[in-house]
Motif scaffolding. Structure first.
Motif, PDB file in Angstrom:
ATOM      1  N   LEU A   1     -15.853  -2.390  -5.056  1.00 53.73           N
ATOM      2  CA  LEU A   1     -15.714  -1.661  -3.589  1.00 53.73           C
ATOM      3  C   LEU A   1     -17.070  -2.425  -2.323  1.00 53.73           C
ATOM      4  CD1 LEU A   1     -14.859   2.065  -4.384  1.00 53.73           C
ATOM      5  CD2 LEU A   1     -13.657   0.124  -3.600  1.00 53.73           C
ATOM      6  N   ARG A   2     -18.139  -2.956  -3.998  1.00 54.56           N
ATOM      7  CA  ARG A   2     -18.834  -3.370  -3.133  1.00 54.56           C
ATOM      8  C   ARG A   2     -19.056  -4.508  -2.446  1.00 54.56           C
ATOM      9  NH1 ARG A   2     -23.903   1.094  -6.184  1.00 54.56           N
ATOM     10  NH2 ARG A   2     -22.708   2.572  -5.612  1.00 54.56           N
ATOM     11  N   GLY A   3     -17.850  -5.184  -3.629  1.00 57.08           N
ATOM     12  CA  GLY A   3     -18.614  -6.381  -3.640  1.00 57.08           C
ATOM     13  C   GLY A   3     -17.198  -7.581  -2.621  1.00 57.08           C
ATOM     14  N   VAL A   4     -16.368  -6.873  -2.047  1.00 59.42           N
ATOM     15  CA  VAL A   4     -15.446  -7.561  -1.716  1.00 59.42           C
ATOM     16  C   VAL A   4     -15.883  -7.560  -0.255  1.00 59.42           C
ATOM     17  CG1 VAL A   4     -13.356  -7.256  -2.986  1.00 59.42           C
ATOM     18  CG2 VAL A   4     -13.993  -5.773  -0.938  1.00 59.42           C
ATOM     19  N   LYS A   5     -15.630  -8.492   1.069  1.00 58.24           N
ATOM     20  CA  LYS A   5     -15.760  -8.009   2.134  1.00 58.24           C
ATOM     21  C   LYS A   5     -14.537  -6.941   2.913  1.00 58.24           C
ATOM     22  CE  LYS A   5     -15.529 -12.906   3.295  1.00 58.24           C
ATOM     23  NZ  LYS A   5     -15.106 -14.232   4.252  1.00 58.24           N
ATOM     24  N   LYS A   6     -16.208  -6.309   4.184  1.00 59.84           N
ATOM     25  CA  LYS A   6     -15.470  -5.122   4.968  1.00 59.84           C
ATOM     26  C   LYS A   6     -13.897  -4.712   4.629  1.00 59.84           C
ATOM     27  CE  LYS A   6     -20.201  -4.176   6.573  1.00 59.84           C
ATOM     28  NZ  LYS A   6     -20.831  -4.208   7.660  1.00 59.84           N
ATOM     29  N   GLU A   7     -13.625  -5.973   5.503  1.00 59.08           N
ATOM     30  CA  GLU A   7     -12.582  -5.780   5.773  1.00 59.08           C
ATOM     31  C   GLU A   7     -11.196  -5.687   5.232  1.00 59.08           C
ATOM     32  OE1 GLU A   7     -13.429  -9.818   6.641  1.00 59.08           O
ATOM     33  OE2 GLU A   7     -14.510  -8.051   7.177  1.00 59.08           O
ATOM     34  N   ASP A   8     -11.656  -6.659   3.902  1.00 58.71           N
ATOM     35  CA  ASP A   8     -10.786  -6.422   2.400  1.00 58.71           C
ATOM     36  C   ASP A   8     -10.875  -5.601   1.411  1.00 58.71           C
ATOM     37  OD1 ASP A   8      -9.907  -8.412   3.776  1.00 58.71           O
ATOM     38  OD2 ASP A   8     -11.532 -10.661   2.765  1.00 58.71           O
ATOM     39  N   LYS A   9     -11.789  -4.499   1.983  1.00 56.90           N
ATOM     40  CA  LYS A   9     -11.742  -3.638   0.945  1.00 56.90           C
ATOM     41  C   LYS A   9     -10.398  -2.657   0.342  1.00 56.90           C
ATOM     42  CE  LYS A   9     -16.515  -2.473   1.039  1.00 56.90           C
ATOM     43  NZ  LYS A   9     -18.075  -1.033   1.174  1.00 56.90           N
ATOM     44  N   THR A  10      -9.547  -1.953   2.294  1.00 65.23           N
ATOM     45  CA  THR A  10      -8.792  -1.481   1.326  1.00 65.23           C
ATOM     46  C   THR A  10      -7.072  -2.118   0.045  1.00 65.23           C
ATOM     47  OG1 THR A  10      -9.065  -0.163   3.509  1.00 65.23           O
ATOM     48  CG2 THR A  10      -6.804   0.224   2.254  1.00 65.23           C
ATOM     49  N   LEU A  11      -6.860  -3.281   1.022  1.00 63.43           N
ATOM     50  CA  LEU A  11      -6.023  -3.832  -0.072  1.00 63.43           C
ATOM     51  C   LEU A  11      -7.325  -4.617  -0.672  1.00 63.43           C
ATOM     52  CD1 LEU A  11      -4.033  -5.769   2.020  1.00 63.43           C
ATOM     53  CD2 LEU A  11      -3.469  -3.519   1.497  1.00 63.43           C
ATOM     54  N   ALA A  12      -7.935  -5.053  -1.532  1.00 65.89           N
ATOM     55  CA  ALA A  12      -8.462  -5.419  -2.447  1.00 65.89           C
ATOM     56  C   ALA A  12      -8.327  -4.322  -3.233  1.00 65.89           C
ATOM     57  CB  ALA A  12     -10.537  -5.562  -2.163  1.00 65.89           C
ATOM     58  N   VAL A  13      -8.695  -3.274  -3.406  1.00 59.96           N
ATOM     59  CA  VAL A  13      -8.255  -1.746  -4.066  1.00 59.96           C
ATOM     60  C   VAL A  13      -6.850  -2.084  -4.614  1.00 59.96           C
ATOM     61  CG1 VAL A  13      -8.113   0.315  -5.030  1.00 59.96           C
ATOM     62  CG2 VAL A  13      -9.578  -0.739  -3.329  1.00 59.96           C
ATOM     63  N   GLY A  14      -5.952  -2.203  -3.530  1.00 62.23           N
ATOM     64  CA  GLY A  14      -4.209  -2.573  -4.112  1.00 62.23           C
ATOM     65  C   GLY A  14      -3.933  -3.739  -4.722  1.00 62.23           C
ATOM     66  N   VAL A  15      -4.396  -4.784  -4.553  1.00 61.16           N
ATOM     67  CA  VAL A  15      -4.483  -5.631  -5.338  1.00 61.16           C
ATOM     68  C   VAL A  15      -5.378  -5.990  -6.288  1.00 61.16           C
ATOM     69  CG1 VAL A  15      -5.939  -8.528  -5.218  1.00 61.16           C
ATOM     70  CG2 VAL A  15      -4.791  -7.655  -3.192  1.00 61.16           C
ATOM     71  N   GLN A  16      -5.895  -5.055  -6.888  1.00 59.81           N
ATOM     72  CA  GLN A  16      -7.279  -5.161  -7.893  1.00 59.81           C
ATOM     73  C   GLN A  16      -6.157  -4.202  -9.318  1.00 59.81           C
ATOM     74  OE1 GLN A  16      -9.815  -2.009  -8.096  1.00 59.81           O
ATOM     75  NE2 GLN A  16      -9.984  -1.929 -10.452  1.00 59.81           N
ATOM     76  N   PHE A  17      -5.412  -3.127  -8.651  1.00 62.09           N
ATOM     77  CA  PHE A  17      -4.087  -2.207  -9.669  1.00 62.09           C
ATOM     78  C   PHE A  17      -3.132  -2.826  -9.820  1.00 62.09           C
ATOM     79  CE2 PHE A  17      -7.600   1.042  -8.450  1.00 62.09           C
ATOM     80  CZ  PHE A  17      -7.642   1.052  -9.629  1.00 62.09           C
ATOM     81  N   MET A  18      -2.551  -3.851  -8.221  1.00 66.64           N
ATOM     82  CA  MET A  18      -1.057  -4.663  -8.852  1.00 66.64           C
ATOM     83  C   MET A  18      -1.434  -5.346  -9.873  1.00 66.64           C
ATOM     84  SD  MET A  18       1.311  -6.499  -6.013  1.00 66.64           S
ATOM     85  CE  MET A  18      -0.253  -8.033  -6.552  1.00 66.64           C
ATOM     86  N   LEU A  19      -2.270  -6.661  -9.869  1.00 65.01           N
ATOM     87  CA  LEU A  19      -3.101  -7.119 -11.043  1.00 65.01           C
ATOM     88  C   LEU A  19      -3.357  -6.580 -12.020  1.00 65.01           C
ATOM     89  CD1 LEU A  19      -5.457 -10.243  -8.987  1.00 65.01           C
ATOM     90  CD2 LEU A  19      -3.484 -10.353 -10.028  1.00 65.01           C
TER      91      LEU A  19
END
Length: 697
Positions: free
Chosen positions: A590-608
């Motif tokens: 949550l603290r490492g990715v870009k602000k605009e990417d946080k929501t989808l980054a979490v989805g990408v994380q769990f999909m991976l």
């Protein structure tokens, strides 16, 4: 254990519902500051039933997710029993356990798109009904298959049980119930049908679980007071984490019952749960869990698409806000609370305007941008390693304990449900408490993850040495360096017409040698002794036993049974320490990715995590277990379930796989800590340079 996969569905796709959440939450806070009482009185004046109460929705959703996890976790508790019942290898059973991820992964991305476009409570209800249907389908093979036959006698003539495994002349030997021709055409087709039904059920289970958690969490987040929403979600996860433990507890109870308890033969059976041929009532747990899911899903068809937003916050929350040092600090605190909502609002406002095709085109760009981020990539890889370890443990640890320490499937499930899973839950909670109480920075979070992984790895080392070798099995194993003796020489049973694929083990307790059947021990008689209300079967006149002695039915007792408690305690402590990394590693993303990417980054994380860990790991562990088999049962000429394993190889490869994944997680967290420290040094250097330049000016 399956909690992480469920969180994948819950955390990732919350983005589309944030637009209304952000505006409503901010306006609520402003209006409450100006005049709280008029709003409260106006809200109270509105007629509201329990289906317009977000607290009741939280209760219903907690119960639904609890029962859903019971169904998804129950198969893992009975995996060894299903193997014996349908003649499956561990590789196939591991694939079966992972197959529910196929349906889930194929649809989970679309939840991010549909969001609030659908009637979320009803979609949750429909998904729950699919989950219940999948549970009923999993139990269906029991009802359409023939009664379980634990020997090769005719199922219509149970009196042949007594003589099926004895040493008899060729002319007196009972004929096989099925000819080779009928075996290849009839039995094999029916076997494939049973396995196909279970794979279809697992796929349906994954599809049904897609809308349950993400829509439930977004619904709570939209209509709960912004200060109460984290508490509600915390309660939700706190209740649902008990699901896997209840699944193993239910498995422990059901596997004590005989598989055909609904169609017992006349005169009963001559098996006990300690007999290696015992098959418990694996199907009964699916019926119970499915019934509970149906009950838990019924309220969702009465909840509205949108309910009035909750206006009240809890009194203790008000006291916390009131105790802030000053109005300025209050304003700063509130703005920080709304900051995540503002960060997600941009994507939330864009996503509803995208078509489905445009959304699918946007997603790969976000995925590639995040994968190029070193912290995100390394943390996800560490979580993949940890999830692979957990998936293998959840699926095959009960079977490993059964084989390694000669305990019943029921007792193995009880150990896992009462000790391992509670310690994992405690570890997750401890990680969250440490992050919150100590206000850990990203560097400190990575250090905590590194410490948890290191301690978990150290607790794994003694596990390689807790166990013992496979005892001697006539015609299959023999101690290294031992001279061939009469007790292991299969020639003593040559006059008998023993069926090679029969399985009814007996133990020569004096020589500690096991025979696959009384026939292979040269036994010609059978007696039953009653003692303390229990019957014990003995086989007599055994030519392979010294002095033509008597042997009891059943496998030889393991010399390592007393070591099962030290083993499971160390294993559980290691799993608990590994789970401490769950929350801090999530915060690193949550603290490492870009602000605009946080929501989808979490989805990408769990999909991976699903694609790289929860799907392949059970198959990898099952394949490794299969390589340690020393004697396979054959059904219609094909390799079916494994009868005997090399215990040393089994222990080294199962624990070795766990050790490998733990080492991978440790390496990833080490690199994360090194990168974050380097970034911290560079940031401090830049700050120092800027301050010196300002002083010079």
């Amino acid at each position: 254990m399956h909690i992480k996969t469920q969180m994948a569905a819950g955390e990732g796709p919350r983005m589309p519902d944030r637009s209304t959440k952000t505006t409503m939450g901010t306006e609520d806070m402003h209006e409450r500051k100006v005049s709280v009482e008029p709003q409260d009185s106006h809200q109270d004046a509105q007629p509201r039933g329990m289906f317009h109460n977000i607290k009741f929705f939280v209760l219903c959703h907690s119960l639904l997710q609890l029962t859903q996890l019971m169904i998804s976790g129950y198969l893992k508790s009975s995996i060894s029993t299903v193997e014996k019942r349908f003649g499956l290898s561990s590789q196939i059973s591991g694939l079966l356990a992972a197959f529910n991820e196929v349906g889930n992964v194929s649809l989970i991305l679309f939840v991010s798109y549909f969001g609030s476009r659908v009637h979320r409570p009803r979609m949750i209800g429909y998904g729950a009904l699919l989950v219940a249907t999948a549970g009923l389908l999993m139990a269906l093979p029991h009802f359409i298959s023939e009664p379980y036959s634990y020997d090769h006698s005719s199922s219509d003539n149970r009196s042949l049980d007594f003589e099926a495994s004895l040493c008899l002349p060729t002319a007196m030997a009972p004929a096989s119930a099925l000819s080779n021709g009928s075996c290849s055409s009839h039995t094999e087709a029916k076997h494939l049908t049973m396995v196909g039904i279970m794979f279809a059920a697992q796929t349906l289970l994954g599809i049904g679980g897609v809308p349950i958690q993400p829509f439930g969490i977004s619904y709570i987040d939209d209509f709960a007071h912004h200060s109460n929403s984290p508490l509600y979600i915390g309660i939700l996860f706190g209740i649902t984490t008990m699901g896997p433990g209840l699944a193993y507890g239910l498995g422990s109870l059901m596997l004590r019952l005989y598989v055909d308890i609904d169609r017992m033969p006349e005169g009963g059976i001559n098996l006990t749960p300690k007999d290696p041929r015992w098959v418990g009532a694996w199907w009964l747990g699916f019926l119970i869990s499915s019934g509970l899911v149906v009950l838990a899903s019924s309220p969702y068809f009465f909840f509205p698409r949108e309910m009035p937003k909750e206006k009240h916050e809890f009194h203790f929350r008000r006291k916390v806000l009131a105790s802030a040092a000053s109005t300025a600090s209050k304003g700063e605190d509130l703005s920080s609370q709304h900051e995540p909502l503002k960060k997600q609002a941009g994507l939330a406002q864009i996503a509803p305007d995208l078509t489905l095709v445009q959304f699918i085109k946007v997603f790969p760009r976000v995925l590639l941008r995040n994968l190029r981020h070193p912290i995100f990539l390394l943390v996800v890889l560490s979580q993949v390693c940890t999830s692979s370890m957990v998936a293998g443990m959840a699926t095959f640890l009960p079977k490993f304990l059964e084989r390694q320490f000669s305990i019943t499937a029921s007792f193995a499930n009880m150990l896992l449900g009462c000790l391992t899973i509670p310690l994992v839950i405690v570890g997750i909670m401890m990680g969250g408490v440490l992050v919150k109480r100590l206000h850990l920075s990203p560097v400190q979070c990575s250090a905590l993850c590194l410490l948890g992984s290191l301690l978990c790895l150290l607790f794994s080392v003694p596990l390689f040495f807790i166990g013992c070798s496979t005892h001697q099995i006539a015609g299959i194993t023999q101690e290294l360096g031992a001279q061939p003796g009469p007790s292991l020489f299969p020639g003593c049973s040559e006059p008998c017409s023993c069926q090679s694929d029969d399985f009814n083990p007996v133990c020569d307790t004096s020589a500690y040698v096991e025979y696959t059947t009384p026939c292979h021990a040269g036994c010609t008689g059978r007696v039953v002794q009653e003692a303390l209300g229990k019957s014990q079967v003995f086989y007599t006149n055994c030519s392979c036993v010294a002095g033509n002695g008597t042997v009891p039915a059943g496998s030889c007792e393991s010399a390592c049974s007393r070591l099962v408690l030290p083993f499971i305690v160390l294993f559980s402590l290691g799993a608990g320490l590994a789970s401490i990394t769950h929350t801090p590693s999530f915060m690193l993303i949550l603290r490492g990715v870009k602000k605009e990417d946080k929501t989808l980054a979490v989805g990408v994380q769990f999909m991976l995590l699903r694609v790289l860990a929860w799907m392949p790991s059970p198959v990898i562990h099952g394949s490794a277990i299969d390589t340690t088999c020393v004697h396979w049962a054959l059904t219609c000429g094909r390799r079916a379930v494994c009868r005997y394993y090399d215990h040393d190889l089994l222990r080294n490869r199962f624990i070795g796989l766990q050790f490998f994944f733990k080492s991978g997680s440790l390496v990833c967290f080490t690199l994360v800590l090194a990168i974050l420290r380097q970034q911290s040094r560079e940031a401090s250097t830049r700050t120092t340079v800027k301050s010196s330049e300002l002083q010079q000016l």
